[in-house]
Design an enzyme around this catalytic site. Sequence first.
Site, PDB file in Angstrom:
ATOM      1  CE  LYS A  24      -1.648   1.846   3.938  1.00  0.00           C
ATOM      2  NZ  LYS A  24      -1.186   3.129   4.307  1.00  0.00           N
ATOM      3  CG  ASN A  25       2.710   2.532   3.777  1.00  0.00           C
ATOM      4  OD1 ASN A  25       1.289   2.955   3.580  1.00  0.00           O
ATOM      5  ND2 ASN A  25       3.349   2.551   4.489  1.00  0.00           N
ATOM      6  CB  CYS A 118      -5.185  11.610  11.818  1.00  0.00           C
ATOM      7  SG  CYS A 118      -3.278  10.780  11.991  1.00  0.00           S
ATOM      8  NE  ARG A 123       0.790  10.096  10.379  1.00  0.00           N
ATOM      9  CZ  ARG A 123       0.460   9.174   9.784  1.00  0.00           C
ATOM     10  NH1 ARG A 123      -0.746   8.639  10.056  1.00  0.00           N
ATOM     11  NH2 ARG A 123       1.011   8.828   8.738  1.00  0.00           N
ATOM     12  CG  ASP A 307       2.942   1.383   9.498  1.00  0.00           C
ATOM     13  OD1 ASP A 307       2.399   2.264  10.414  1.00  0.00           O
ATOM     14  OD2 ASP A 307       3.019   1.483   8.681  1.00  0.00           O
ATOM     15  NE  ARG A 399      -6.854   4.442   5.615  1.00  0.00           N
ATOM     16  CZ  ARG A 399      -5.854   5.273   6.134  1.00  0.00           C
ATOM     17  NH1 ARG A 399      -6.198   5.696   7.463  1.00  0.00           N
ATOM     18  NH2 ARG A 399      -4.789   5.677   5.666  1.00  0.00           N
TER      19      ARG A 399
HETATM   20  C1  UD1 Z   1       4.509   6.614   6.272  1.00  0.00           C
HETATM   21  C2  UD1 Z   1       3.572   5.543   6.101  1.00  0.00           C
HETATM   22  C3  UD1 Z   1       3.111   5.110   7.383  1.00  0.00           C
HETATM   23  C4  UD1 Z   1       4.051   4.868   8.642  1.00  0.00           C
HETATM   24  C5  UD1 Z   1       4.945   6.008   8.477  1.00  0.00           C
HETATM   25  C6  UD1 Z   1       6.238   5.723   9.605  1.00  0.00           C
HETATM   26  C7  UD1 Z   1       2.676   5.897   3.749  1.00  0.00           C
HETATM   27  C8  UD1 Z   1       1.715   6.121   2.829  1.00  0.00           C
HETATM   28  N1  UD1 Z   1       2.403   5.821   5.374  1.00  0.00           N
HETATM   29  O1  UD1 Z   1       3.830   7.703   6.637  1.00  0.00           O
HETATM   30  O2  UD1 Z   1       2.463   3.825   7.226  1.00  0.00           O
HETATM   31  O3  UD1 Z   1       3.446   4.519   9.780  1.00  0.00           O
HETATM   32  O4  UD1 Z   1       5.520   6.251   7.134  1.00  0.00           O
HETATM   33  O5  UD1 Z   1       6.727   4.417   9.176  1.00  0.00           O
HETATM   34  O6  UD1 Z   1       3.807   5.565   3.505  1.00  0.00           O
HETATM   35  N2  UD1 Z   1       6.797  14.293  10.564  1.00  0.00           N
HETATM   36  C9  UD1 Z   1       7.010  15.656  10.861  1.00  0.00           C
HETATM   37  N3  UD1 Z   1       6.939  16.442   9.969  1.00  0.00           N
HETATM   38  C10 UD1 Z   1       6.525  16.131   8.706  1.00  0.00           C
HETATM   39  C11 UD1 Z   1       6.429  14.758   8.525  1.00  0.00           C
HETATM   40  C12 UD1 Z   1       6.450  13.943   9.181  1.00  0.00           C
HETATM   41  O7  UD1 Z   1       7.431  15.803  12.112  1.00  0.00           O
HETATM   42  O8  UD1 Z   1       6.596  17.056   7.990  1.00  0.00           O
HETATM   43  C13 UD1 Z   1       6.928  13.263  11.631  1.00  0.00           C
HETATM   44  C14 UD1 Z   1       5.872  12.623  11.786  1.00  0.00           C
HETATM   45  O9  UD1 Z   1       4.883  13.226  12.671  1.00  0.00           O
HETATM   46  C15 UD1 Z   1       6.290  11.075  12.531  1.00  0.00           C
HETATM   47  C16 UD1 Z   1       7.571  10.936  11.655  1.00  0.00           C
HETATM   48  O10 UD1 Z   1       7.974  12.433  11.259  1.00  0.00           O
HETATM   49  O11 UD1 Z   1       6.711  11.554  13.817  1.00  0.00           O
HETATM   50  C17 UD1 Z   1       7.566  10.252  10.583  1.00  0.00           C
HETATM   51  O12 UD1 Z   1       6.673  10.395   9.724  1.00  0.00           O
HETATM   52  P1  UD1 Z   1       6.647  10.123   8.368  1.00  0.00           P
HETATM   53  O13 UD1 Z   1       7.532   9.236   7.945  1.00  0.00           O
HETATM   54  O14 UD1 Z   1       6.463  11.316   7.570  1.00  0.00           O
HETATM   55  O15 UD1 Z   1       5.201   9.387   8.015  1.00  0.00           O
HETATM   56  P2  UD1 Z   1       4.295   9.409   6.783  1.00  0.00           P
HETATM   57  O16 UD1 Z   1       5.073   9.336   5.472  1.00  0.00           O
HETATM   58  O17 UD1 Z   1       3.065  10.060   6.911  1.00  0.00           O
END
Ligand code: UD1
Length: 420
Positions: A24-25, A118, A123, A307, A399
């Site tokens: 999915k990711n 969420c 996030r 995850d 999902r």
């Molecule tokens: C992706 C995965 C999700 C997984 C997560 C962490 C997808 C579609 N989803 O989510 O299943 O749980 O990686 O492995 O690929 N953060 C910030 N600022 C930002 C972005 C992120 O502070 O602009 C923080 C987040 O709050 C979190 C950490 O960085 O604490 C990691 O998040 P991130 O790797 O960005 O997660 P996603 O890409 O949303």
Amino acid sequence: MEKIKILGNHSFQLKGKIKISGSKNAVLPAITASLLTKEKIRLKNIPLVKDVFTILTLMKELGGDYNLKKNSLSVQVKKIRSYEASYELVRAMRASILVLGPLLARYGKAVVALPGGCAIGSRPIDLHIHGLEKLGASISLEHGYIKAEAKKLHGTEITFEKKSVGATENLIMAACLAQGETVLKNCSLEPEVPNLCELLVKMGAKIEGVGREIIRIQGVKELGGATHQIIPDRIEAGTFLLAGALTHGEIVLTHTLPNHLDTIIEKLRFSGAKIEKLNNHSLKVTGTPELRPQDITTSPYPGFPTDMQAQFIVLMTQAYGTSIITETIFDRRFSHINELLRLGANIDVYGDKAIVKGKTLLSGAETIATDLRASASLVLAGLIANGKTIINDAEHLDRGYEKIEEKLKALGAHIERINE
Ligand code: UD1
């Protein structure tokens, strides 16, 4: 409201063979990458999960066309109709933000609803925004929407303050069409990132350092069509390995990539489960009733994935002794624990740590799913809890898990969807 009913049993064993679906990711950014070209992108091994249909709805709203046959997808954006990802879609799936980088790079404009809070913590998206600003975009926040504009993006050096899968993917996609060289430092190493890079390279992107923390991208004027295979879903595979371990069963997973599961396999072996790599694409798990407790801390890949945290807590309830799991990636990602307590688990939460005391015999109860992986943990718990477990709001499960009931039924589980 969807409900799942499971008739579980302490001594019940899952046995058989299942095929792991595409990731999915990995598929979500691969689909949004099609915004970078007017030509057709063909993707294979598509998981038929709700998030894929959500991103395809968004692609259609933006002006794209797609054709999905079984697990093969072709998607093409000949002409853009809209630059906007609506609040409704971003709220349904946060990964909708992955259109931001490609839209901005190809059309110089993007309007994406701010995801907001969420079920698994606040996030933020600051890393996406700061990165795009460094590439030359001007970004403002109006009425709950991020408005991004740039006549042309210009290559630069960006160091991510912390690792973010989504920000790494958005910035890589944007940099492919920027003028000059972009160097991205502290990139995420999750296998979904190199899978995206491989697609982009096939489309004509110039990327060096695929799969490493420092990625160099030479911007090109345009990208073309490509055909690409989506990697197997390592979280689905991990969830089924746990199902085998928890039920003292024997399950063979096919169409998987064992190398992407190294940390999960290591933790399962430590717990006492037997994991065999049958070949480069298959794994076998054999469970044991004598599970050992352990301490686990979630961290970015190749560390233990957040995850899989909820699912491992269920395993810990069946280990003899005290286990500790520390969640370092997302705050408030323990919503499944209250539900597991209703099944009889013994778990205390102190900040980012959950202390799990085992072994507890679980008994079936009515529960509510709060997010995707939380619902997977309730399914696992339901399989080993004596009696009937009901999971309300089970649509969360759809999902990210393709045909989970069918796959579990094929292994011998008593699970069904009900409408009451
Ligand atoms: C992706 C995965 C999700 C997984 C997560 C962490 C997808 C579609 N989803 O989510 O299943 O749980 O990686 O492995 O690929 N953060 C910030 N600022 C930002 C972005 C992120 O502070 O602009 C923080 C987040 O709050 C979190 C950490 O960085 O604490 C990691 O998040 P991130 O790797 O960005 O997660 P996603 O890409 O949303």
